[in-house]
Each structure stands twice: as C-alpha cells, then as structure tokens.
Design a protein around this motif. Structure first.
Motif, short mmCIF file in Angstrom:
data_model
loop_
_atom_site.label_atom_id
_atom_site.label_comp_id
_atom_site.label_asym_id
_atom_site.label_seq_id
_atom_site.Cartn_x
_atom_site.Cartn_y
_atom_site.Cartn_z
N THR A 198 0.82 -1.21 0.00
CA THR A 198 0.00 0.00 0.00
C THR A 198 0.86 1.26 0.00
O THR A 198 2.05 1.23 0.34
CB THR A 198 -0.92 0.04 1.23
OG1 THR A 198 -0.10 0.17 2.42
CG2 THR A 198 -1.74 -1.23 1.34
N ARG A 199 0.23 2.38 -0.39
CA ARG A 199 0.93 3.68 -0.33
C ARG A 199 1.40 3.97 1.09
O ARG A 199 2.49 4.49 1.31
CB ARG A 199 0.00 4.81 -0.80
CG ARG A 199 -0.16 4.94 -2.28
CD ARG A 199 -1.04 6.16 -2.60
NE ARG A 199 -0.28 7.39 -2.54
CZ ARG A 199 0.34 7.91 -3.60
NH1 ARG A 199 0.31 7.30 -4.76
NH2 ARG A 199 0.99 9.06 -3.49
N VAL A 205 8.13 3.57 5.01
CA VAL A 205 9.54 3.25 4.78
C VAL A 205 10.30 4.51 4.37
O VAL A 205 11.40 4.78 4.86
CB VAL A 205 9.69 2.17 3.69
CG1 VAL A 205 11.16 2.00 3.31
CG2 VAL A 205 9.13 0.84 4.18
N LEU A 206 9.70 5.29 3.47
CA LEU A 206 10.36 6.50 2.98
C LEU A 206 10.48 7.57 4.05
O LEU A 206 11.45 8.33 4.09
CB LEU A 206 9.58 7.07 1.80
CG LEU A 206 9.50 6.24 0.52
CD1 LEU A 206 8.57 6.91 -0.48
CD2 LEU A 206 10.88 6.06 -0.09
N GLY A 207 9.46 7.64 4.92
CA GLY A 207 9.43 8.71 5.91
C GLY A 207 8.96 10.02 5.31
O GLY A 207 9.12 11.08 5.92
N LEU A 208 8.35 9.96 4.12
CA LEU A 208 7.82 11.14 3.45
C LEU A 208 6.82 10.69 2.39
O LEU A 208 6.78 9.52 2.03
CB LEU A 208 8.94 11.96 2.81
CG LEU A 208 9.84 11.24 1.80
CD1 LEU A 208 9.80 11.98 0.49
CD2 LEU A 208 11.27 11.18 2.30
N PRO A 209 5.98 11.60 1.91
CA PRO A 209 4.94 11.22 0.95
C PRO A 209 5.51 10.69 -0.36
O PRO A 209 6.58 11.14 -0.81
CB PRO A 209 4.17 12.53 0.73
CG PRO A 209 4.47 13.35 1.93
CD PRO A 209 5.88 13.01 2.32
N MET A 210 4.82 9.74 -0.97
CA MET A 210 5.18 9.26 -2.29
C MET A 210 4.97 10.36 -3.32
O MET A 210 4.14 11.24 -3.12
CB MET A 210 4.30 8.06 -2.67
CG MET A 210 4.88 6.70 -2.38
SD MET A 210 3.71 5.40 -2.89
CE MET A 210 3.44 5.83 -4.61
N PHE A 221 13.79 8.81 -7.11
CA PHE A 221 13.09 9.62 -6.10
C PHE A 221 13.86 9.62 -4.78
O PHE A 221 14.01 10.66 -4.13
CB PHE A 221 11.68 9.07 -5.89
CG PHE A 221 10.91 9.78 -4.81
CD1 PHE A 221 10.32 11.02 -5.04
CD2 PHE A 221 10.77 9.21 -3.53
CE1 PHE A 221 9.62 11.68 -4.04
CE2 PHE A 221 10.07 9.87 -2.53
CZ PHE A 221 9.49 11.11 -2.78
N VAL A 222 14.34 8.44 -4.38
CA VAL A 222 15.06 8.31 -3.10
C VAL A 222 16.34 9.14 -3.11
O VAL A 222 16.63 9.87 -2.16
CB VAL A 222 15.38 6.83 -2.83
CG1 VAL A 222 16.39 6.68 -1.70
CG2 VAL A 222 14.10 6.07 -2.47
#
Length: 243
Positions: A198-199, A205-210, A221-222
């Motif tokens: 899921t988003r 995991v990213l700690g920020l919005p997709m 993006f990373v």
C-alpha cells in the motif's frame, strides 16, 4: 508562594542552558549524529566495529576512522576519481553506478570492508555486489571458501557496468517467483503497488509522501530526496516479502 513571571522566565533559561552546558562539558551533548559504528557485543570480535553498521551518510574518511581501511583503498576499489577520497560520501556510489543492472552502493561498501578487514559479516542478510576492481584488491586478503564462492557470483566487471544488458546475463540466476517482486534500480512505485504493497506502507519506509506520479523510479526519487537507496530498498523489500 507565587513567582513573578520575569523571575520564572529567568529560572527556566538558567535551568535549560545550564543543563546544556553541563551535558556538553561531560560529553553528553551532541549537535550532530555520531559517525562511530556500532560494535560487536559478544564473541571473539566483541568491542570491534561492525561493518553492517556502515551507513550511506558515512564518508570514506569515516569508514577509515572506524575500520582502518584507507580512504584511498576504498576509492581504488570502487573506481572513485577524486582529489579528496576521505570526503567522498558512501551514498554517492549509488549515483556513480546508477546505470548498473545490479546495485552497487552502501551494502557493497559493507561487504568490501568486512572482507578486507576479516570482520564477521552475514552474507545472507542483503545481496551485495562488488566491481571487479574491488574484488582484485580482496584477492590479497585471506578469504574463506564461502566468501570466494559468494564473490564469484557477485562480481561485476567494468565492461558489464558500461552495458547493463550484459549484467543481466552475468548476474546470479534468481528464481522466477522472486525476480517478479524484487526491487531493482529501475523499479517504479507503480510496480511495488501492483505487488500488493500500500501507499501507506511505502510512505512509512520513505518517511515522506510518495510522488504523485506512480511511474516514478524509486531509486531516482530516493536519491533526489537525499535518502540512502540501499537502506530504503532493504526495508521496502522486507515489506514486499512479508505481504
């Protein structure tokens, strides 16, 4: 007893800054993250630095300070051309090898340092590849049969790096069901979403919005967000595998 507001304000400031000064004097107060690697806590290597703790935010100089591997050796191993090897950030390897069909980055440095120093390293925790220039340097070290076998199937030649399609042919064979859901350098957010993630899980995991565009390549993006792709990839792959 009631304290006047100005007296109370002065008291708070004294307590706050006095605490900071005391902590600083005792070495407790730090204004930036520590670049000291975690150490092994048991066994014959207890107290020695753990290569698995090397982070993308480390520079080659930080690796040298922690593990004794000269920054110049690291630069030679990973074909980094710079006048100041000690200042080179480990995470920049991901950008240098962005055209490679396999990932060469922070995990690669962990593997190299472990084999170069003889420190323990679990080869099953994450898949790590090394350029042949790094493997050539490791040939002067004492490696186990298991480590030599691992390098035999996880070495990428410079010619392969220049031609990503060739890398696919020389990379280790992966089971079909695993390769279908394995995060690589060109994997997009749309692909991971199609695997049932899921988003919300991705953003955790990213700690920020997709990004709004699902077809964005995760690695691009990373790196643009200043994150360590190896760390994000490992955490996100665990989410994919657990679904």
């Amino acid at each position: 007893m009631k304290l006047k507001s100005n007296v109370l304000a002065i008291s708070v400031l004294v307590i706050l800054f006095g605490g900071i000064l005391l902590s600083s004097g005792l070495g407790w107060w730090q204004t930036e993250s520590s670049k000291e690697a975690a150490t092994f806590t048991e066994g014959e290597f207890a107290g020695m630095p753990n290569p698995a703790d090397i982070r993308g935010s480390y520079t080659f100089g930080d690796v040298q300070a922690n593990f004794g591997v000269p920054a110049e050796v690291l630069a030679q191993a990973f074909q980094v051309e710079t006048s100041d090897p000690a200042a080179f950030p480990v995470k920049e390897l991901e950008a240098q090898y962005e055209d490679s069909a396999v990932e060469i980055g922070t995990a690669s440095v962990r593997l190299f340092v472990a084999l170069y120093t003889g420190l323990p390293y679990d080869l099953t925790v994450e898949t790590s590849y090394l350029p042949d220039s790094a493997v050539q340097l490791l040939q002067t070290r004492e490696l186990t049969a298991e480590q030599n076998d691992y390098l035999a199937s996880h070495t990428v030649t410079l010619d392969t790096l220049a031609a990503p399609e060739a890398a696919v042919e020389t990379a280790p064979v992966v089971e079909e069901e695993e390769s279908d859901t394995f995060i690589r350098g060109k994997t997009t957010f749309a692909e991971v979403l199609s695997w049932g993630v899921t988003r919300e899980q991705i953003e955790a995991v990213l700690g920020l919005p997709m990004p709004a565009e699902n077809l964005t390549v995760i690695k691009d993006f990373v790196l643009a967000s200043g994150l360590d792709f190896e760390s994000v990839k490992t955490e996100l792959q665990a989410v994919v595998d657990a679904r």
